[in-house]
Motif scaffolding. Structure first.
Motif, PDB file in Angstrom:
ATOM      1  N   PRO A  26       0.776  -1.245   0.000  1.00 14.94           N
ATOM      2  CA  PRO A  26       0.000   0.000   0.000  1.00 14.94           C
ATOM      3  C   PRO A  26       0.809   1.297   0.000  1.00 14.94           C
ATOM      4  N   HIS A  27       2.010   1.287   0.621  1.00 14.10           N
ATOM      5  CA  HIS A  27       2.692   2.572   0.802  1.00 14.10           C
ATOM      6  C   HIS A  27       3.634   2.860  -0.363  1.00 14.10           C
ATOM      7  N   ILE A  28       3.078   3.427  -1.397  1.00 15.31           N
ATOM      8  CA  ILE A  28       3.893   3.793  -2.550  1.00 15.31           C
ATOM      9  C   ILE A  28       3.440   5.188  -2.962  1.00 15.31           C
ATOM     10  N   PRO A  29       4.355   6.082  -3.317  1.00 12.37           N
ATOM     11  CA  PRO A  29       3.893   7.408  -3.726  1.00 12.37           C
ATOM     12  C   PRO A  29       3.200   7.337  -5.098  1.00 12.37           C
ATOM     13  N   LEU A  30       1.888   7.426  -5.082  1.00 13.09           N
ATOM     14  CA  LEU A  30       1.120   7.369  -6.332  1.00 13.09           C
ATOM     15  C   LEU A  30       1.577   8.489  -7.268  1.00 13.09           C
TER      16      LEU A  30
END
Ligand code: SF4
Length: 400
Positions: free
Chosen positions: A30-34
């Protein structure tokens, strides 16, 4: 709408977008810079566990692979992810995702594969620097393998776009803590899932339409200031002031856990006799609160460092250090947000969940609040048993 139907709807949308020329890139953690992926003119697509896919047996995976990893690998084996131009796997998170990534590379050598390695530490300087370098490497890799360079102008646009989504759903999360009847947990979970699956103008419009309704109701009930303050405290993960929530018929339950699907939890609660999804006043799940409450991206400094800083400032996963901080935040929530009960969800065979769940449960029971541990898999294969356990938990809460 069930999570299977939400998946089908997203799949249809993704197919249409791909046919219209929009390039899509998949990620799992989940923790990815979109904003980074959008700055390369890609639409970032979170690959969810699909409850209609059985991931129970996949001979290529190691025996320790969790049910989530099995599910996503089965989707690839069934060729369900062909609209995606590339896949970003996390490194240094858990053995399951490391393993599924390694096997994927061998089984599907023609897939475009990236690995983004996360630091184990929190948001200290060294960790920010490390992740910033990883993001730079990912950015160069996307340019090299997929042919589109990083654009600062696109980054600016995507920071605004993603920021609007996050602000909207943060407000709704905070509003539901004050009055959970303002909008159901299921609607909120679907809006979050819709955006993370397909971050399009339509999914942003859905989240903002929900926000308008909630803002109007909160304003009419005189809660706007409290909601804004609470939302800011949640973003800082410092809940130090008690709130006075509206009276409701249901108990006030918080759901804790990792990569379990919020829409599945909502559905489970709705389908349980005596349950209602208004009872879930908050979640602390990876694809809910932990992703939604990420700081807005600052455009002042080095973009990669800013993205790393915002990513690492979010509520971290059990795969990273900072258990005590997470427990302190939970304690603040339990003491100040009038919580009656807590459900601690665990993805089947997820080591990080199983490592952290006992500490979470102890912290809850030490606060004098009943807790229920609920192991589950993405296919909800033992839904009747889960429902029975939730029902008996609700009865315990009702009996005081
Ligand atoms: S559910 Fe747990 S073990 Fe599975 S991929 Fe997520 S963190 Fe890793």
């Amino acid at each position: 709408m069930t999570s299977g139907e939400v998946s089908e709807q997203s799949e249809r949308l993704l197919k249409q977008l791909s046919e219209s020329g929009q390039r899509l890139i998949g990620y799992f953690y989940p923790h990815i810079p979109l904003e980074l992926l959008m700055a390369h003119d890609f639409m970032p697509v979170l690959v969810w566990a699909d409850s209609t896919v059985s991931g129970a047996y996949e001979g290529s995976l190691q025996t320790f692979a969790c049910s989530f990893a099995r599910n996503i690998f089965s989707q690839r084996v069934r060729d369900q992810l062909s609209v995606l131009s590339g896949f970003i796997f996390p490194g240094n998170t858990c053995d399951s995702l490391q393993n599924v990534g390694d096997i994927w590379r061998v089984r599907f050598p023609n897939d475009i594969f990236f690995r983004l390695t996360y630091p184990a530490g929190g948001a200290g300087r060294a960790a920010v620097k490390f992740l910033a370098e990883e993001l730079r490497i990912l950015s160069k890799g996307i340019e090299l393998k997929l042919g589109t360079g990083f654009s600062r102008e696109e980054l600016r646009r995507s920071a605004d776009f993603v920021g609007r989504f996050r602000w909207a759903v943060q407000f709704i999360y905070a509003a539901r803590l004050i009055n959970p009847d303002v909008v159901s947990y299921s609607e909120l979970a679907k809006a979050v899932r819709g955006f993370l699956s397909v971050p399009s103008l339509d999914s942003l419009a859905t989240a903002e339409a929900l926000l308008s309704k909630v803002q109007k109701d909160m304003d009419a009930q005189g809660h706007t200031d409290s909601v804004e303050k609470l939302s800011a405290s949640l973003l800082e993960r410092k809940i130090e002031t008690p709130i006075t929530p509206e009276e409701t018929d249901s108990p006030r339950i918080v759901v804790l856990g990792g990569m379990v699907e919020p829409t599945d939890i909502a559905q489970l609660m709705e389908s349980t006799p005596g349950g209602s999804d208004s009872a879930i006043v908050f979640d602390m799940l990876s694809f809910g609160f932990k992703t939604v409450f990420t700081d807005p991206l600052s455009l002042d400094g080095d973009p990669f460092e800013e993205m790393a800083r915002a990513t690492l400032k979010a509520h971290l996963e059990p795969t990273q250090e900072g258990l005590q901080k997470r427990l302190d935040f939970l304690k603040g929530m339990l003491s100040n947000l009038s919580i009656d009960g807590v459900i601690v969800c665990e993805q089947s065979f997820c080591d990080p969940d199983q490592f952290e769940a006992p500490s979470l449960e102890n912290s809850v029971t030490d606060s004098g609040i009943p807790a229920l541990r609920l192991p589950m898999d993405p296919e909800m294969s033992d839904k009747s048993r889960l429902s029975l356990r939730v029902q008996s938990f609700l009865e315990t809460l009702a009996s005081g």
